[in-house]
Design an enzyme around this catalytic site. Structure first.
Site, PDB file in Angstrom:
ATOM      1  N   ILE B  14       0.836  -1.211   0.000  1.00 12.13           N
ATOM      2  CA  ILE B  14       0.000   0.000   0.000  1.00 12.13           C
ATOM      3  C   ILE B  14       0.867   1.256   0.000  1.00 12.13           C
ATOM      4  O   ILE B  14       0.571   2.236  -0.681  1.00 12.13           O
ATOM      5  CB  ILE B  14      -0.913   0.029   1.253  1.00 12.13           C
ATOM      6  N   GLU B  38      -3.552  -6.138   8.276  1.00 15.01           N
ATOM      7  CA  GLU B  38      -2.871  -4.873   7.965  1.00 15.01           C
ATOM      8  C   GLU B  38      -1.529  -4.875   8.694  1.00 15.01           C
ATOM      9  O   GLU B  38      -1.496  -4.990   9.929  1.00 15.01           O
ATOM     10  CB  GLU B  38      -3.718  -3.689   8.431  1.00 15.01           C
ATOM     11  N   ALA B  76      17.142   6.242  21.996  1.00 11.81           N
ATOM     12  CA  ALA B  76      16.737   5.176  21.084  1.00 11.81           C
ATOM     13  C   ALA B  76      16.939   5.647  19.653  1.00 11.81           C
ATOM     14  O   ALA B  76      17.104   6.840  19.403  1.00 11.81           O
ATOM     15  CB  ALA B  76      15.270   4.812  21.311  1.00 11.81           C
ATOM     16  N   GLU B  92      23.582   5.858  18.604  1.00 17.07           N
ATOM     17  CA  GLU B  92      22.436   6.641  19.066  1.00 17.07           C
ATOM     18  C   GLU B  92      22.676   7.216  20.460  1.00 17.07           C
ATOM     19  O   GLU B  92      22.262   8.337  20.746  1.00 17.07           O
ATOM     20  CB  GLU B  92      21.161   5.790  19.034  1.00 17.07           C
ATOM     21  N   GLU B  96      22.444  11.226  20.720  1.00 20.78           N
ATOM     22  CA  GLU B  96      21.336  11.830  21.466  1.00 20.78           C
ATOM     23  C   GLU B  96      21.760  12.393  22.815  1.00 20.78           C
ATOM     24  O   GLU B  96      21.108  13.289  23.343  1.00 20.78           O
ATOM     25  CB  GLU B  96      20.211  10.800  21.661  1.00 20.78           C
ATOM     26  N   GLY B 115       0.304  -6.631  17.155  1.00 27.40           N
ATOM     27  CA  GLY B 115      -0.979  -6.725  16.475  1.00 27.40           C
ATOM     28  C   GLY B 115      -0.972  -6.148  15.077  1.00 27.40           C
ATOM     29  O   GLY B 115      -1.802  -6.516  14.249  1.00 27.40           O
ATOM     30  N   GLU B 140      19.051  15.856  10.968  1.00 28.11           N
ATOM     31  CA  GLU B 140      18.718  17.272  10.792  1.00 28.11           C
ATOM     32  C   GLU B 140      17.292  17.621  11.229  1.00 28.11           C
ATOM     33  O   GLU B 140      16.997  18.772  11.494  1.00 28.11           O
ATOM     34  CB  GLU B 140      18.953  17.706   9.340  1.00 28.11           C
ATOM     35  N   GLU B 142      15.855  16.277  13.938  1.00 26.38           N
ATOM     36  CA  GLU B 142      15.743  15.740  15.292  1.00 26.38           C
ATOM     37  C   GLU B 142      16.111  16.822  16.311  1.00 26.38           C
ATOM     38  O   GLU B 142      17.168  17.444  16.203  1.00 26.38           O
ATOM     39  CB  GLU B 142      16.721  14.557  15.419  1.00 26.38           C
TER      40      GLU B 142
END
Lengths: 183, 183
Positions: B14, B38, B76, B92, B96, B115, B140, B142
């Site tokens: 999709i 889905e 994260a 990371e 961060e 799910g 850039e 973040e």
């Protein structure tokens, strides 16, 4: 809680499905630059930490197509539109496990994937479990197997990655910290 | 781990975006009936429980467009294609927080939303933090603010729902159980 707010310039709907919707938001960043955000809309869900009088954690095993495997989870289910989470929690506990609960205590809510989805899980602790005589039906496309395991067994299931989702990982840690007060 | 397996008959793509893909799988259920699933495809992510020598938990506050608010999380970030999670985790953490770590211990992996999504978070515990002189750049788009808080403060942030995501809720419980061994 609006620090570094990203203001929506335009929302483009991409998909409107049975469980989720997908949209792309064009946003203005705090530095004035533009960016696109891919966002999944989800109705939210409940999950229930249910412990029997014998101190066993009530779990369900089901196939998760997204992961292409079955995993073992605490009972959970999606909110119906406008439904109070505690109502969903009583229903899903009964449908998935055949247990009623004398009380449900709201423990905590958390977003599951804040980087791309608005799904929030409302987590409850069920007290005073009792078997329902006439068990409610599962959804027609739902197949689950009930398990009742000790804390030790649940911790081993994490090591073996049979328990493999965030809400159940949280529940097992919570149980380890609270089991003695819970019985 | 194939109990109640749902076999794919057809996959319909999709959307193929920057962070996620969406597809609809037509599946055969265990009872022979058909259903549609889905599914969001995500590259996976790492998260890091980083505790300073003073016993403070290293957190970052950032705006999460899906939730339309900022929340406070453990550091994260997404996996790059083919990247080992531990490599992502070192990068990371540095990007961060400006902290390097003398070692990263793999703690646990969990699916965030089984799910509808295949996202898995690889959770690490960082030991021996040290400040990096020349901090690596953020992406850039973040914007994050660094916080260092006590266990007690982190628990209060959960009550106030400023900490509001599953991986960070898990991290705070883990810290409460392990802080004395961690220092």
């Amino acid at each position: 809680m609006k620090k570094f707010e990203e203001k929506t310039i335009k929302t483009t709907p991409i998909y409107d499905g049975r469980m989720i919707k997908l949209q792309i938001d064009d946003v203005t960043l705090p530095n004035g630059q533009m960016a696109k955000r891919e966002i999944i809309k989800h109705p939210g869900a409940v999950a229930i930490i249910a412990v029997t009088d014998e101190g066993k954690l009530v779990l369900v095993e089901q196939y998760r197509k997204a992961l292409e495997r079955s995993i073992i989870e605490i009972p959970a289910g999606k909110l119906e539109p406008g439904e109070e989470p505690v109502v969903t929690a009583y229903r899903e506990l009964e449908e998935e496990t055949g247990y009623g609960a004398r009380s449900l205590m709201f423990l905590q809510a958390f977003a599951t994937s804040p980087g791309f989805a608005d799904e929030v899980i409302y987590l409850f602790v069920a007290k005073g479990l009792y078997k329902i005589d006439q068990k409610a039906d599962l959804d027609e496309d739902e197949f689950v197997e009930l398990l009742e395991v000790s804390l030790e067994d649940a911790q081993q299931m994490i090591v073996e990655q049979r328990i493999y989702d965030a809400k159940t990982a949280f529940a097992v840690l919570w149980l380890a910290a609270n089991l003695q007060h819970n019985l």
